[in-house]
Design a protein around this motif. Sequence first.
Motif, mmCIF file in Angstrom:
data_model
loop_
_atom_site.group_PDB
_atom_site.id
_atom_site.type_symbol
_atom_site.label_atom_id
_atom_site.label_comp_id
_atom_site.label_asym_id
_atom_site.label_seq_id
_atom_site.Cartn_x
_atom_site.Cartn_y
_atom_site.Cartn_z
ATOM 1 N N THR A 295 25.231 -12.681 7.623
ATOM 2 C CA THR A 295 24.139 -13.090 8.497
ATOM 3 C C THR A 295 24.526 -14.464 9.051
ATOM 4 O O THR A 295 25.568 -15.021 8.679
ATOM 5 C CB THR A 295 22.816 -13.249 7.729
ATOM 6 O OG1 THR A 295 23.020 -14.236 6.708
ATOM 7 C CG2 THR A 295 22.348 -11.948 7.117
ATOM 8 N N ALA B 273 21.541 -1.643 2.264
ATOM 9 C CA ALA B 273 20.997 -1.009 3.475
ATOM 10 C C ALA B 273 22.089 -0.889 4.543
ATOM 11 O O ALA B 273 22.213 0.135 5.226
ATOM 12 C CB ALA B 273 19.812 -1.822 4.007
ATOM 13 N N PHE B 274 22.905 -1.930 4.670
ATOM 14 C CA PHE B 274 23.986 -1.880 5.666
ATOM 15 C C PHE B 274 24.971 -0.766 5.310
ATOM 16 O O PHE B 274 25.386 0.013 6.171
ATOM 17 C CB PHE B 274 24.719 -3.231 5.741
ATOM 18 C CG PHE B 274 25.778 -3.258 6.816
ATOM 19 C CD1 PHE B 274 25.488 -3.788 8.065
ATOM 20 C CD2 PHE B 274 27.037 -2.700 6.597
ATOM 21 C CE1 PHE B 274 26.457 -3.770 9.079
ATOM 22 C CE2 PHE B 274 28.001 -2.673 7.599
ATOM 23 C CZ PHE B 274 27.712 -3.221 8.835
ATOM 24 N N GLU C 192 17.339 -11.237 10.834
ATOM 25 C CA GLU C 192 16.282 -10.211 10.889
ATOM 26 C C GLU C 192 16.803 -8.831 11.305
ATOM 27 O O GLU C 192 16.065 -7.860 11.336
ATOM 28 C CB GLU C 192 15.114 -10.659 11.792
ATOM 29 C CG GLU C 192 15.473 -10.979 13.224
ATOM 30 C CD GLU C 192 16.021 -12.403 13.401
ATOM 31 O OE1 GLU C 192 16.225 -12.792 14.557
ATOM 32 O OE2 GLU C 192 16.268 -13.105 12.396
ATOM 33 N N GLN C 193 18.099 -8.733 11.604
ATOM 34 C CA GLN C 193 18.627 -7.472 12.121
ATOM 35 C C GLN C 193 19.097 -6.525 11.012
ATOM 36 O O GLN C 193 19.934 -6.894 10.200
ATOM 37 C CB GLN C 193 19.807 -7.799 13.044
ATOM 38 C CG GLN C 193 20.388 -6.584 13.752
ATOM 39 C CD GLN C 193 21.535 -6.990 14.681
ATOM 40 O OE1 GLN C 193 21.529 -8.067 15.256
ATOM 41 N NE2 GLN C 193 22.517 -6.123 14.796
ATOM 42 N N THR C 194 18.513 -5.312 10.970
ATOM 43 C CA THR C 194 19.074 -4.288 10.079
ATOM 44 C C THR C 194 19.713 -3.240 10.978
ATOM 45 O O THR C 194 19.013 -2.533 11.712
ATOM 46 C CB THR C 194 17.971 -3.634 9.216
ATOM 47 O OG1 THR C 194 17.271 -4.674 8.561
ATOM 48 C CG2 THR C 194 18.564 -2.697 8.173
ATOM 49 N N GLN D 85 19.960 -14.404 2.976
ATOM 50 C CA GLN D 85 18.624 -14.479 3.582
ATOM 51 C C GLN D 85 18.025 -15.876 3.379
ATOM 52 O O GLN D 85 18.269 -16.508 2.358
ATOM 53 C CB GLN D 85 17.701 -13.437 2.925
ATOM 54 C CG GLN D 85 18.191 -12.010 3.041
ATOM 55 C CD GLN D 85 18.242 -11.502 4.475
ATOM 56 O OE1 GLN D 85 17.296 -11.705 5.233
ATOM 57 N NE2 GLN D 85 19.342 -10.882 4.861
ATOM 58 N N TYR E 297 18.933 3.078 -3.009
ATOM 59 C CA TYR E 297 20.208 3.291 -2.295
ATOM 60 C C TYR E 297 21.225 3.959 -3.230
ATOM 61 O O TYR E 297 22.008 3.290 -3.904
ATOM 62 C CB TYR E 297 20.752 1.951 -1.761
ATOM 63 C CG TYR E 297 19.817 1.326 -0.749
ATOM 64 C CD1 TYR E 297 19.818 1.766 0.577
ATOM 65 C CD2 TYR E 297 18.918 0.322 -1.121
ATOM 66 C CE1 TYR E 297 18.946 1.211 1.508
ATOM 67 C CE2 TYR E 297 18.047 -0.237 -0.198
ATOM 68 C CZ TYR E 297 18.068 0.218 1.101
ATOM 69 O OH TYR E 297 17.205 -0.324 2.030
ATOM 70 N N GLY F 166 21.101 -11.495 -0.407
ATOM 71 C CA GLY F 166 21.087 -10.308 0.448
ATOM 72 C C GLY F 166 21.749 -9.077 -0.156
ATOM 73 O O GLY F 166 22.356 -8.283 0.569
ATOM 74 N N THR G 108 21.419 -0.064 12.833
ATOM 75 C CA THR G 108 21.347 1.395 12.791
ATOM 76 C C THR G 108 22.753 1.902 12.450
ATOM 77 O O THR G 108 23.714 1.126 12.455
ATOM 78 C CB THR G 108 20.974 1.941 14.177
ATOM 79 O OG1 THR G 108 22.001 1.506 15.085
ATOM 80 C CG2 THR G 108 19.628 1.420 14.657
ATOM 81 N N ASP H 154 20.084 -6.039 1.258
ATOM 82 C CA ASP H 154 20.471 -5.902 2.664
ATOM 83 C C ASP H 154 21.880 -5.305 2.765
ATOM 84 O O ASP H 154 22.185 -4.547 3.685
ATOM 85 C CB ASP H 154 20.416 -7.278 3.346
ATOM 86 C CG ASP H 154 19.074 -7.943 3.096
ATOM 87 O OD1 ASP H 154 18.180 -7.816 3.940
ATOM 88 O OD2 ASP H 154 18.901 -8.543 2.006
ATOM 89 N N LEU I 72 25.175 -10.929 3.397
ATOM 90 C CA LEU I 72 23.984 -10.877 4.257
ATOM 91 C C LEU I 72 22.881 -11.781 3.708
ATOM 92 O O LEU I 72 21.739 -11.357 3.475
ATOM 93 C CB LEU I 72 23.538 -9.421 4.416
ATOM 94 C CG LEU I 72 24.627 -8.519 5.045
ATOM 95 C CD1 LEU I 72 24.225 -7.049 5.022
ATOM 96 C CD2 LEU I 72 24.933 -8.963 6.478
#
Length: 332
Positions: free
Chosen positions: A261, A173-174, A280-282, A230, A201, A167, A284, A170, A228
């Motif tokens: 995760t 992204a977080f 599955e949660q990204t 996967q 990123y 991840g 906001t 991920d 995170l």
Amino acid sequence: MKIAMLNPPHRYGQDTTQWISVPPQGYGGIQWVVATLIDGLLADGCEILLVGAPGTAPRSGVTVSNATTYDTTLEALRAFDPDVVHDHTNGQLLPAEPDWPAVRTHHLNGVPEHRVNGVYLSHAQRRAAGSADAPIIRLPVNPDRYTYREKKDDFLLFLGRVSVHKGARDAAAFAQAAGLPLKLAGPAWEPDYLHGILADYPGTEYIGEVGGSRRTSLLAGAAALLALSQPFGGPFGGEWIEPGATVVAEAAVSGTPVIATDNGCLGEIAPHVGIALPVEQTPTAEEAAKILAGLPAPEYLRATAVDRWGHHVVAAKYQEVYRRAIAGGTWT
Ligand code: UDP
């Protein structure tokens, strides 16, 4: 108790003159587990033969063997004559029916090569291996090997293989959602994956594989560790069920909370020292801020890590299992 500890022998990066030692020079989950467990066993007066990590610095109570193959391991075992053999190599260095009582900690995914007297790291890992009642013993951490810091810096940390199943993307992204820079540390064996993250990123800085005090300062200084993981993209192509996740206890003992995760073991351990989000949660920006604001305090994290996963606690659990095997007990 005389314990022969079998560590998986791996060369150190591209260097054909060095083996990954115990503890490792850089990346090395199993090597950290073996080192930390030895710390706990030595404190209880055990005598150790370490196989599979030639070049490891000598220490009192530990004989470091040069063996790295099946045949030389058997020779080393015969010379040491252990009360019990503890295999961490998935059968690489130990036959299915050895001449000594044996215990096998499984560090990977799926059904292990030899299932008799297995120890698993999580319920999720044990379930996937098809075992119902083999012991589950969490991965240990030795607080004396880490730096504890109350005051954190403004960055998030990823520490591990820069791979899909871990991840790393991920995490980037977080961090972007949280508005914080990400330090990405670890070996990147899939360069395209790494370059894609860095291109998409800009807040992510790749700092390569880390070891020594650089590693412990990163763990102590981060505002949070991102794990995170996967359930896909694992090393053998199948579903990836995070088996034990050494980094979770390492961060917590450094006073650093964990944002994970709920993949595999993480759903079982991360909530004690942070949060386990659905895979599955990204989040906001608003959700990321809320998650960061709700994480436990450093003092609580360190105490929890020591209570649950400290090397003395984990070594005591292993000695129970060793005694069971020495008494002739078998389980799958
Ligand atoms: N690690 C390290 N340097 C790095 C990346 C990782 O020392 O650059 C260590 C990390 O601290 C942990 C281990 O390697 O002890 C990775 O173990 P983990 O169980 O988290 O992951 P896995 O074994 O599944 O790769």
